[in-house]
Design a protein around this motif. Structure first.
Motif, PDB file in Angstrom:
ATOM      1  N   VAL A 121      38.735  64.901  15.865  1.00  0.00           N
ATOM      2  CA  VAL A 121      37.460  65.116  16.548  1.00  0.00           C
ATOM      3  C   VAL A 121      37.572  66.358  17.421  1.00  0.00           C
ATOM      4  O   VAL A 121      38.552  66.532  18.143  1.00  0.00           O
ATOM      5  N   THR A 122      36.561  67.233  17.355  1.00  0.00           N
ATOM      6  CA  THR A 122      36.544  68.416  18.226  1.00  0.00           C
ATOM      7  C   THR A 122      35.488  68.300  19.321  1.00  0.00           C
ATOM      8  O   THR A 122      35.549  69.030  20.308  1.00  0.00           O
ATOM      9  N   VAL A 123      34.514  67.396  19.135  1.00  0.00           N
ATOM     10  CA  VAL A 123      33.472  67.215  20.145  1.00  0.00           C
ATOM     11  C   VAL A 123      32.859  65.819  19.982  1.00  0.00           C
ATOM     12  O   VAL A 123      32.713  65.317  18.880  1.00  0.00           O
ATOM     13  N   VAL A 124      32.554  65.212  21.127  1.00  0.00           N
ATOM     14  CA  VAL A 124      31.849  63.932  21.152  1.00  0.00           C
ATOM     15  C   VAL A 124      30.391  64.242  21.451  1.00  0.00           C
ATOM     16  O   VAL A 124      30.088  65.070  22.305  1.00  0.00           O
ATOM     17  N   LEU A 125      29.482  63.578  20.736  1.00  0.00           N
ATOM     18  CA  LEU A 125      28.045  63.811  20.904  1.00  0.00           C
ATOM     19  C   LEU A 125      27.344  62.494  21.182  1.00  0.00           C
ATOM     20  O   LEU A 125      27.631  61.481  20.536  1.00  0.00           O
ATOM     21  N   THR A 126      26.464  62.500  22.154  1.00  0.00           N
ATOM     22  CA  THR A 126      25.658  61.330  22.474  1.00  0.00           C
ATOM     23  C   THR A 126      24.236  61.770  22.774  1.00  0.00           C
ATOM     24  O   THR A 126      23.930  62.960  22.791  1.00  0.00           O
ATOM     25  N   ALA A 127      23.377  60.797  23.018  1.00  0.00           N
ATOM     26  CA  ALA A 127      22.001  61.080  23.409  1.00  0.00           C
ATOM     27  C   ALA A 127      21.846  60.761  24.889  1.00  0.00           C
ATOM     28  O   ALA A 127      22.425  59.801  25.388  1.00  0.00           O
ATOM     29  N   GLN A 184      10.076  51.598  23.959  1.00  0.00           N
ATOM     30  CA  GLN A 184       8.807  51.668  23.229  1.00  0.00           C
ATOM     31  C   GLN A 184       8.174  53.054  23.316  1.00  0.00           C
ATOM     32  O   GLN A 184       6.982  53.197  23.584  1.00  0.00           O
ATOM     33  N   GLN A 185       8.993  54.087  23.068  1.00  0.00           N
ATOM     34  CA  GLN A 185       8.454  55.440  23.091  1.00  0.00           C
ATOM     35  C   GLN A 185       9.242  56.375  22.183  1.00  0.00           C
ATOM     36  O   GLN A 185      10.424  56.168  21.944  1.00  0.00           O
ATOM     37  N   SER A 186       8.540  57.380  21.701  1.00  0.00           N
ATOM     38  CA  SER A 186       9.160  58.418  20.876  1.00  0.00           C
ATOM     39  C   SER A 186       9.627  59.551  21.767  1.00  0.00           C
ATOM     40  O   SER A 186       9.031  59.813  22.819  1.00  0.00           O
ATOM     41  N   THR A 187      10.675  60.205  21.320  1.00  0.00           N
ATOM     42  CA  THR A 187      11.178  61.359  22.039  1.00  0.00           C
ATOM     43  C   THR A 187      11.794  62.311  21.037  1.00  0.00           C
ATOM     44  O   THR A 187      12.042  61.943  19.888  1.00  0.00           O
ATOM     45  N   THR A 188      12.025  63.531  21.456  1.00  0.00           N
ATOM     46  CA  THR A 188      12.738  64.499  20.631  1.00  0.00           C
ATOM     47  C   THR A 188      14.055  64.796  21.329  1.00  0.00           C
ATOM     48  O   THR A 188      14.101  64.958  22.555  1.00  0.00           O
ATOM     49  N   LEU A 189      15.135  64.830  20.553  1.00  0.00           N
ATOM     50  CA  LEU A 189      16.455  65.175  21.083  1.00  0.00           C
ATOM     51  C   LEU A 189      16.741  66.636  20.771  1.00  0.00           C
ATOM     52  O   LEU A 189      16.457  67.100  19.659  1.00  0.00           O
ATOM     53  N   TYR A 190      17.306  67.349  21.741  1.00  0.00           N
ATOM     54  CA  TYR A 190      17.588  68.772  21.610  1.00  0.00           C
ATOM     55  C   TYR A 190      19.054  69.061  21.902  1.00  0.00           C
ATOM     56  O   TYR A 190      19.612  68.532  22.861  1.00  0.00           O
ATOM     57  N   VAL A 191      19.653  69.920  21.083  1.00  0.00           N
ATOM     58  CA  VAL A 191      21.001  70.424  21.334  1.00  0.00           C
ATOM     59  C   VAL A 191      20.953  71.938  21.145  1.00  0.00           C
ATOM     60  O   VAL A 191      20.461  72.436  20.120  1.00  0.00           O
ATOM     61  N   SER A 192      21.472  72.657  22.111  1.00  0.00           N
ATOM     62  CA  SER A 192      21.482  74.114  22.050  1.00  0.00           C
ATOM     63  C   SER A 192      22.344  74.605  20.890  1.00  0.00           C
ATOM     64  O   SER A 192      23.446  74.108  20.659  1.00  0.00           O
ATOM     65  N   LYS A 193      21.846  75.598  20.171  1.00  0.00           N
ATOM     66  CA  LYS A 193      22.601  76.167  19.049  1.00  0.00           C
ATOM     67  C   LYS A 193      23.890  76.838  19.508  1.00  0.00           C
ATOM     68  O   LYS A 193      24.850  76.908  18.750  1.00  0.00           O
ATOM     69  N   GLU A 215      39.610  60.775  26.775  1.00  0.00           N
ATOM     70  CA  GLU A 215      40.751  60.189  26.062  1.00  0.00           C
ATOM     71  C   GLU A 215      41.181  61.053  24.876  1.00  0.00           C
ATOM     72  O   GLU A 215      42.375  61.151  24.586  1.00  0.00           O
ATOM     73  N   LEU A 216      40.212  61.651  24.187  1.00  0.00           N
ATOM     74  CA  LEU A 216      40.525  62.475  23.017  1.00  0.00           C
ATOM     75  C   LEU A 216      40.885  63.916  23.400  1.00  0.00           C
ATOM     76  O   LEU A 216      41.352  64.684  22.556  1.00  0.00           O
ATOM     77  N   GLY A 217      40.628  64.286  24.651  1.00  0.00           N
ATOM     78  CA  GLY A 217      40.933  65.639  25.107  1.00  0.00           C
ATOM     79  C   GLY A 217      40.003  66.694  24.531  1.00  0.00           C
ATOM     80  O   GLY A 217      40.405  67.826  24.273  1.00  0.00           O
ATOM     81  N   VAL A 218      38.721  66.307  24.335  1.00  0.00           N
ATOM     82  CA  VAL A 218      37.724  67.222  23.782  1.00  0.00           C
ATOM     83  C   VAL A 218      36.481  67.212  24.672  1.00  0.00           C
ATOM     84  O   VAL A 218      36.297  66.288  25.462  1.00  0.00           O
ATOM     85  N   PRO A 219      35.613  68.222  24.545  1.00  0.00           N
ATOM     86  CA  PRO A 219      34.364  68.194  25.317  1.00  0.00           C
ATOM     87  C   PRO A 219      33.368  67.201  24.723  1.00  0.00           C
ATOM     88  O   PRO A 219      33.544  66.721  23.610  1.00  0.00           O
ATOM     89  N   PHE A 220      32.324  66.920  25.492  1.00  0.00           N
ATOM     90  CA  PHE A 220      31.231  66.113  24.954  1.00  0.00           C
ATOM     91  C   PHE A 220      29.914  66.821  25.210  1.00  0.00           C
ATOM     92  O   PHE A 220      29.788  67.608  26.135  1.00  0.00           O
ATOM     93  N   ILE A 221      28.978  66.526  24.337  1.00  0.00           N
ATOM     94  CA  ILE A 221      27.631  67.092  24.409  1.00  0.00           C
ATOM     95  C   ILE A 221      26.666  65.932  24.493  1.00  0.00           C
ATOM     96  O   ILE A 221      26.849  64.931  23.810  1.00  0.00           O
ATOM     97  N   TYR A 222      25.644  66.063  25.321  1.00  0.00           N
ATOM     98  CA  TYR A 222      24.577  65.070  25.236  1.00  0.00           C
ATOM     99  C   TYR A 222      23.290  65.762  24.817  1.00  0.00           C
ATOM    100  O   TYR A 222      22.916  66.796  25.345  1.00  0.00           O
ATOM    101  N   ALA A 223      22.686  65.192  23.791  1.00  0.00           N
ATOM    102  CA  ALA A 223      21.412  65.700  23.307  1.00  0.00           C
ATOM    103  C   ALA A 223      20.361  65.399  24.370  1.00  0.00           C
ATOM    104  O   ALA A 223      20.227  64.265  24.814  1.00  0.00           O
TER     105      ALA A 223
END
Length: 174
Positions: A53-59, A103-112, A73-81
């Motif tokens: 794993v090089t990156v952990v991603l969550t919302a 009970q709602q819609s949303t859009t998740l964004y991650v910077s390129k 624990e893995l010694g990598v960065p994490f990103i949150y959308a």
């Protein structure tokens, strides 16, 4: 005590299970017990220690504490959308998600600018229920041309078994 036993004990003492609704507000997703998150993060990270794993991603928001613990624990960065795109994020990947809890819609964004096509991504979240968040994350990973190497949650409320989980709904109802 294992991570699963520790979590199950906390749910029985301080939480509640009502069908598919799991109330963990006192220690996981409203008030957070950092020691418990650390135990859960260690357990899930251990399951992916050989996945490169090089990156952990969550919302955003509930998965952030767990993602940090797993990434540490893995010694990598994490990103949150992010659920709202800041004006500083001019180029991004985006996908729609629906929260059944809220009970709602949303859009998740991650910077390129923070993804690389060489990344090996581990998705981490607190719950897996209907799969809308994971579907959005998978779309973002595809857009970024990265590799999703795994999916991990604290509690899997679905029948899917391709998601690593500390507990399943069956565990909670037993």
């Amino acid at each position: 005590m294992t991570a699963a036993e520790t979590l199950l004990d906390r749910i029985h003492r301080e939480g509640a299970v009502n069908g598919e609704i799991v109330k963990v507000d006192r220690f996981l997703n409203h008030m957070v017990d950092p020691q418990l998150i650390q135990v859960l993060g260690q357990e899930l990270a251990g399951r992916f220690k050989n996945a490169e794993v090089t990156v952990v991603l969550t919302a955003e928001t509930s998965g952030i504490m767990l993602a940090q613990a797993v990434a540490t624990e893995l010694g990598v960065p994490f990103i949150y959308a992010k659920k709202k795109r800041p004006i500083t994020m001019t180029e991004y990947y985006a996908a729609a998600s629906y929260s059944f809890t809220k009970q709602q819609s949303t859009t998740l964004y991650v910077s390129k600018e923070i993804f690389s096509s060489k990344d090996r991504v581990l998705f981490v979240d607190d719950f897996f229920a209907k799969g809308s968040t994971l579907k959005a994350i998978e779309e973002i990973v595809t857009q970024a041309q990265t590799t999703l190497v795994g999916k991990a949650v604290i509690i899997n409320k679905s029948k899917r078994r391709d998601i690593e989980a500390i507990l399943t709904l069956e565990d909670l109802l037993a």
